[in-house]
Design a protein around this motif. Structure first.
Motif, PDB file in Angstrom:
ATOM      1  N   SER A   1       0.811  -1.214   0.000  1.00 31.11           N
ATOM      2  CA  SER A   1       0.000   0.000   0.000  1.00 31.11           C
ATOM      3  C   SER A   1       0.845   1.266   0.000  1.00 31.11           C
ATOM      4  O   SER A   1       0.331   2.340  -0.258  1.00 31.11           O
ATOM      5  N   VAL A   2       2.176   1.153   0.305  1.00 25.09           N
ATOM      6  CA  VAL A   2       3.013   2.344   0.315  1.00 25.09           C
ATOM      7  C   VAL A   2       3.292   2.839  -1.096  1.00 25.09           C
ATOM      8  O   VAL A   2       3.733   3.965  -1.281  1.00 25.09           O
ATOM      9  N   PHE A   3       3.051   1.995  -2.121  1.00 27.43           N
ATOM     10  CA  PHE A   3       3.304   2.401  -3.497  1.00 27.43           C
ATOM     11  C   PHE A   3       2.070   3.073  -4.070  1.00 27.43           C
ATOM     12  O   PHE A   3       1.022   2.458  -4.198  1.00 27.43           O
ATOM     13  N   ALA A   4       2.220   4.349  -4.420  1.00 25.10           N
ATOM     14  CA  ALA A   4       1.096   5.094  -4.987  1.00 25.10           C
ATOM     15  C   ALA A   4       1.222   5.199  -6.509  1.00 25.10           C
ATOM     16  O   ALA A   4       0.330   5.723  -7.150  1.00 25.10           O
ATOM     17  N   PHE A   5       2.321   4.679  -7.059  1.00 26.48           N
ATOM     18  CA  PHE A   5       2.520   4.786  -8.511  1.00 26.48           C
ATOM     19  C   PHE A   5       1.504   3.929  -9.256  1.00 26.48           C
ATOM     20  O   PHE A   5       0.946   2.972  -8.717  1.00 26.48           O
TER      21      PHE A   5
ATOM     22  N   TYR B   1       2.875   6.649 -13.753  1.00 29.38           N
ATOM     23  CA  TYR B   1       2.597   7.883 -13.007  1.00 29.38           C
ATOM     24  C   TYR B   1       3.108   7.712 -11.581  1.00 29.38           C
ATOM     25  O   TYR B   1       2.891   6.661 -10.960  1.00 29.38           O
ATOM     26  N   ALA B   2       3.774   8.755 -11.045  1.00 25.56           N
ATOM     27  CA  ALA B   2       4.335   8.657  -9.690  1.00 25.56           C
ATOM     28  C   ALA B   2       4.211   9.993  -8.978  1.00 25.56           C
ATOM     29  O   ALA B   2       3.814  11.004  -9.573  1.00 25.56           O
ATOM     30  N   GLU B   3       4.579   9.978  -7.713  1.00 25.20           N
ATOM     31  CA  GLU B   3       4.577  11.182  -6.887  1.00 25.20           C
ATOM     32  C   GLU B   3       6.008  11.559  -6.533  1.00 25.20           C
ATOM     33  O   GLU B   3       6.906  10.709  -6.562  1.00 25.20           O
TER      34      GLU B   3
END
Length: 321
Positions: A26-30, A54-56
């Motif tokens: 869940s720590v991956f928002a990509f 897409y990433a932050e």
């Protein structure tokens, strides 16, 4: 019992491990772009494709290199050139890139290298048979700059120096480059349900009832009865003792007298309530009344007076007859 406890503990361990794994993912928002949405970028025949993700800012992403429409290959040298602003994950002990492999290189032997100066990650494959499966050839890791801005884009391109089947014949292919693009950080809203405590007020009503009791005290005077009723919240007891002593001496009219020299007794006649009454002198008449009372003194006095009246009435009646 111990067996059951061990089983419960084991299940608890599995649940904890699953929770940790879920947290790690869940720590991956990509978010990679699906290959189905990139149909316009693909060529006919076999395609080697660099990912679009897409990433932050500051995020570490998993970046894939795919093969699609695989006609079969065995020996290859595939280079991935990345933007110098990106930081690849490197295994420090071997100074090699940290990679994983998928179905697109299944059954093939694999080697990897890394060149910081060229910003290049390379993967080599070989085999006695061709791999004909579609899917991920390898997966690398890259960390995006923490100061990256929204819509910043970091390009990744493919550089293939050879692509052969197990007979060492060339295999036709096309390459599709990719990127990592910064998007606006996603805001995650977590809904928390808070238990509601309901307070219930209970009102208790107490009713006090006052009961009034009536006590009847009978009083027997001569031949008549007077009934007195007293109403109160507490019983009242009245004890009355009346003693009457009435002595009447002959009330007889004399017509013959032994002493003619003495005068005749006076006879008086008077009207009393319409009745003619002739009274002779009363030699002696004594009335004695005594009253003892437990309770109100006034009641005893009244009772004595009433008895005296009754005695007089009786005497009058007797004379009349």
């Amino acid at each position: 019992m111990r067996t059951i406890k061990k089983a419960i503990a084991l299940l608890g361990s599995f649940a904890a491990a699953a929770a940790v794994s879920a947290s790690a993912l869940s720590v991956f928002a990509f978010e990679p772009v699906d290959l189905g949405d990139r149909a316009s970028e693909l060529k006919s025949g076999l395609n080697i494709i660099a990912d679009e993700v897409y990433a932050e800012p500051g995020e570490t992403v998993l970046y894939n290199v795919y093969i699609q429409n695989n006609t079969g290959y065995a020996g290859s040298g595939i280079g991935l050139i990345y933007d110098e602003a990106l930081t690849p994950a490197i295994v420090s002990a071997s100074d090699r890139p940290e990679l994983t492999y998928g179905d697109g290189s299944y059954m093939l032997s694999k080697t990897a290298d890394y060149s910081a100066a060229e910003h290049r990650i390379g993967v080599g494959t070989m085999g006695n048979e061709d791999c004909t499966a579609d899917g991920v050839i390898f997966t690398a890791k890259f960390t995006v700059p923490a100061d990256a801005k929204e819509n910043d884009e970091f390009k990744l391109t493919l550089d293939v120096d050879k692509f052969l089947d197990y007979k060492t014949d060339k295999v036709a292919y096309s390459t599709v480059d990719g990127w990592i693009r910064i998007r606006k950080p996603q805001v995650t809203t977590t809904s928390v349900t808070t238990p509601t405590t309901t307070s219930t007020s209970i009102t208790t009503t107490t009713t006090t009832t006052s009961t009034t009791e009536s006590v009847t005290v009978p009083t027997d005077i001569s031949t008549e009865s007077d009934v007195s009723t007293t109403s109160s919240t507490k019983p009242t007891t009245v004890t009355t003792t009346i003693t009457t002593d009435v002595s009447t001496v002959s009330n007889t009219k004399k017509t013959d007298r032994d002493d003619p020299g003495k005068s005749e007794p006076t006879t008086a006649s008077r009207q009393n309530g319409g009745t003619q009454t002739t009274k002779s002198p009363v030699t002696s008449s004594t009335t004695k009344t005594s009253a003892t009372k437990t309770g109100d003194a006034g009641v005893g006095v009244a009772a004595a007076a009433l008895m005296l009246s009754a005695a007089t009435a009786v005497t009058c009646k007797r004379k009349k007859h």
